[in-house]
Enzyme design. Structure first.
Site, PDB file in Angstrom:
ATOM      1  CG  ASP A 155     -13.575  51.591  31.943  1.00  0.00           C
ATOM      2  OD1 ASP A 155     -13.472  50.405  31.593  1.00  0.00           O
ATOM      3  OD2 ASP A 155     -14.517  52.002  32.639  1.00  0.00           O
ATOM      4  CG  HIS A 180     -17.743  50.230  33.534  1.00  0.00           C
ATOM      5  ND1 HIS A 180     -16.417  50.104  33.200  1.00  0.00           N
ATOM      6  CD2 HIS A 180     -18.124  49.026  34.015  1.00  0.00           C
ATOM      7  CE1 HIS A 180     -16.022  48.871  33.485  1.00  0.00           C
ATOM      8  NE2 HIS A 180     -17.035  48.200  33.973  1.00  0.00           N
TER       9      HIS A 180
HETATM   10  P1  NAI Z   1     -18.203  38.295  42.936  1.00  0.00           P
HETATM   11  O1  NAI Z   1     -19.355  37.524  42.391  1.00  0.00           O
HETATM   12  O2  NAI Z   1     -16.916  37.620  43.242  1.00  0.00           O
HETATM   13  O3  NAI Z   1     -18.680  38.994  44.303  1.00  0.00           O
HETATM   14  C1  NAI Z   1     -19.896  39.642  44.443  1.00  0.00           C
HETATM   15  C2  NAI Z   1     -20.277  39.573  45.915  1.00  0.00           C
HETATM   16  O4  NAI Z   1     -21.422  40.395  46.108  1.00  0.00           O
HETATM   17  C3  NAI Z   1     -20.660  38.168  46.383  1.00  0.00           C
HETATM   18  O5  NAI Z   1     -19.913  37.863  47.572  1.00  0.00           O
HETATM   19  C4  NAI Z   1     -22.152  38.293  46.684  1.00  0.00           C
HETATM   20  O6  NAI Z   1     -22.543  37.471  47.773  1.00  0.00           O
HETATM   21  C5  NAI Z   1     -22.261  39.769  47.032  1.00  0.00           C
HETATM   22  N1  NAI Z   1     -23.611  40.328  46.903  1.00  0.00           N
HETATM   23  C6  NAI Z   1     -24.561  40.044  45.982  1.00  0.00           C
HETATM   24  N2  NAI Z   1     -25.677  40.736  46.230  1.00  0.00           N
HETATM   25  C7  NAI Z   1     -25.429  41.507  47.322  1.00  0.00           C
HETATM   26  C8  NAI Z   1     -26.200  42.421  48.082  1.00  0.00           C
HETATM   27  N3  NAI Z   1     -27.476  42.680  47.764  1.00  0.00           N
HETATM   28  N4  NAI Z   1     -25.629  43.011  49.144  1.00  0.00           N
HETATM   29  C9  NAI Z   1     -24.366  42.741  49.494  1.00  0.00           C
HETATM   30  N5  NAI Z   1     -23.588  41.857  48.830  1.00  0.00           N
HETATM   31  C10 NAI Z   1     -24.112  41.246  47.751  1.00  0.00           C
HETATM   32  O7  NAI Z   1     -18.014  39.524  41.947  1.00  0.00           O
HETATM   33  P2  NAI Z   1     -16.740  40.491  41.786  1.00  0.00           P
HETATM   34  O8  NAI Z   1     -15.796  39.911  40.829  1.00  0.00           O
HETATM   35  O9  NAI Z   1     -16.257  40.886  43.133  1.00  0.00           O
HETATM   36  O10 NAI Z   1     -17.424  41.732  41.041  1.00  0.00           O
HETATM   37  C11 NAI Z   1     -18.395  42.532  41.675  1.00  0.00           C
HETATM   38  C12 NAI Z   1     -19.047  43.475  40.680  1.00  0.00           C
HETATM   39  O11 NAI Z   1     -18.111  44.400  40.174  1.00  0.00           O
HETATM   40  C13 NAI Z   1     -19.658  42.801  39.450  1.00  0.00           C
HETATM   41  O12 NAI Z   1     -20.922  43.406  39.213  1.00  0.00           O
HETATM   42  C14 NAI Z   1     -18.703  43.165  38.344  1.00  0.00           C
HETATM   43  O13 NAI Z   1     -19.357  43.178  37.095  1.00  0.00           O
HETATM   44  C15 NAI Z   1     -18.289  44.542  38.763  1.00  0.00           C
HETATM   45  N6  NAI Z   1     -17.072  45.060  38.152  1.00  0.00           N
HETATM   46  C16 NAI Z   1     -17.054  46.397  37.814  1.00  0.00           C
HETATM   47  C17 NAI Z   1     -15.944  46.975  37.247  1.00  0.00           C
HETATM   48  C18 NAI Z   1     -15.945  48.432  36.868  1.00  0.00           C
HETATM   49  O14 NAI Z   1     -14.948  48.850  36.239  1.00  0.00           O
HETATM   50  N7  NAI Z   1     -16.944  49.255  37.176  1.00  0.00           N
HETATM   51  C19 NAI Z   1     -14.744  46.173  36.993  1.00  0.00           C
HETATM   52  C20 NAI Z   1     -14.835  44.801  37.411  1.00  0.00           C
HETATM   53  C21 NAI Z   1     -15.974  44.285  37.972  1.00  0.00           C
END
Ligand code: NAI
Length: 328
Positions: A159, A187
């Site tokens: 952000d 966030h």
């Molecule tokens: P994604 O769905 O591509 O990857 C998430 C991964 O986490 C998957 O490989 C899944 O198997 C794994 N996972 C799920 N539960 C787990 C656990 N208990 N232990 C270990 N691994 C686990 O999602 P992406 O795009 O990589 O995003 C990840 C997170 O980041 C989402 O929650 C998204 O909302 C968040 N995010 C936060 C931002 C911020 O500014 N704070 C910005 C963009 C995304």
């Protein structure tokens, strides 16, 4: 030669993980002279894809990468961890209420917090990226009573970077000319990007822009809703920019903010600026020697006060909800 730093990444097989791991391994997280061991923590369904990513990491022959371990056991994943990037989370799916989302994520972040408590190195630093990031960080922190609370942080650096980029575009300045911008609060869509103390090439940003309607109706919503705009355009959520922000967050925490500047981090409130103690809210912070301090003494005008309060209210409601669910 330096001992390698152990960096644990959860959700390593996800899209942020794919954009993040190569930059950690090439020295962008900690510095060009710091070797790293990577621990990739995934759920069982993600292990095979994580192994594929590890093969590609091997194929880069990164001089700083000393080892990669892949596991679905949090006690193994956080064993000796110096830095933990908690990226894996449960996304909100159609029809999911906020309570369902918070409890699904509590099922991830509570055990991970306990595993950090029981296994991580004494100097552990935690960044929560997985959403709802602030409250997930609170859950993990509450499950780790032996770790100093301030080691648990949530990512608002994306952000922050988005706001710098928007302000640079508006003023025609270079990104590097923008200093002292602040993201306050959660966030989420309620976050407040504050330019009243920001500087553009040494001039006060709010005075330079001199357009409160632009602030209220364009700048703030553009920054706050940028994630949705990326999804709309890309057909997938921000990944490379989120990974970049995670790199920036930890790099700044470890290596310090520049003189005359600060950054934004979601951190446990000490009560500063009327933000209730304990909730994980974004503040302006300076960093030095691996520790951070909230920038004190800023005048908060009425425009800012109302927006900070609204985002903080959302955070206290999330805290109350996870308390009621027995997650903290
Ligand atoms: P994604 O769905 O591509 O990857 C998430 C991964 O986490 C998957 O490989 C899944 O198997 C794994 N996972 C799920 N539960 C787990 C656990 N208990 N232990 C270990 N691994 C686990 O999602 P992406 O795009 O990589 O995003 C990840 C997170 O980041 C989402 O929650 C998204 O909302 C968040 N995010 C936060 C931002 C911020 O500014 N704070 C910005 C963009 C995304």
């Amino acid at each position: 030669t330096r001992t390698p730093v152990n960096v644990t990444v959860t959700g390593a097989a996800g899209q942020i993980g794919y954009a993040l791991l190569f930059r950690i391994a090439s020295g962008h997280l900690l510095g060009p002279d710091v070797p790293v061991n990577l621990r990739l923590l995934e759920i069982p369904q993600g292990l095979k894809a994580a192994e594929g990513t590890a093969m590609e990491l091997d194929d880069c022959a990164f001089p700083l990468l000393r080892g990669i371990e892949i596991t679905d056991d949090a006690n193994v994943g956080f064993d000796g961890a110096n830095v933990a990037l908690l990226v894996g989370a449960r996304p909100r799916t159609k029809g999911m209420e906020r309570g369902d989302l918070l409890s699904a994520n509590g099922g991830i972040f509570k055990p991970q917090g306990k595993a950090i408590n029981d296994n991580a190195a004494d100097d552990i630093k935690v960044l929560v990226v997985g959403n709802p990031a602030n409250t997930n960080a609170l859950i993990a922190q509450a499950a780790a009573p032996d770790v100093p609370a301030e080691r648990f942080t949530a990512m608002t650096r994306l952000d922050h970077n988005r706001a710098i980029s928007q302000l640079a575009a508006k003023t025609g300045a270079a990104v590097s000319d923008i200093k002292k911008l602040t993201i306050w609060g959660n966030h989420s869509a309620t976050q407040y990007p504050d330019i009243f103390h920001a500087e553009v090439a040494g001039k006060n940003a709010a005075e330079l822009v001199n357009d409160e309607a632009w602030l209220a109706d364009t700048f703030i919503p553009t920054v706050a809703k940028r994630g949705a705009a990326i999804i709309e355009a890309r057909g997938a959520s921000s990944a490379a920019s989120a990974a970049n922000a995670a790199i920036d967050h930890v790099h700044t925490w470890v290596n310090g903010t520049a003189a005359g500047d600060w950054t934004s981090m979601g951190i446990p409130s000490d009560g500063s600026y009327g933000v209730p103690e304990g909730i994980i809210s974004s503040f302006p912070v300076t960093t030095e020697n691996g520790t951070y301090k909230i920038v004190q003494g800023l005048d908060i005008n009425e425009f800012s006060r109302a927006r900070i309060d609204a985002s903080v209210k959302e955070l206290t409601e999330e805290r109350d909800a996870v308390r009621e669910l027995g997650l903290i």
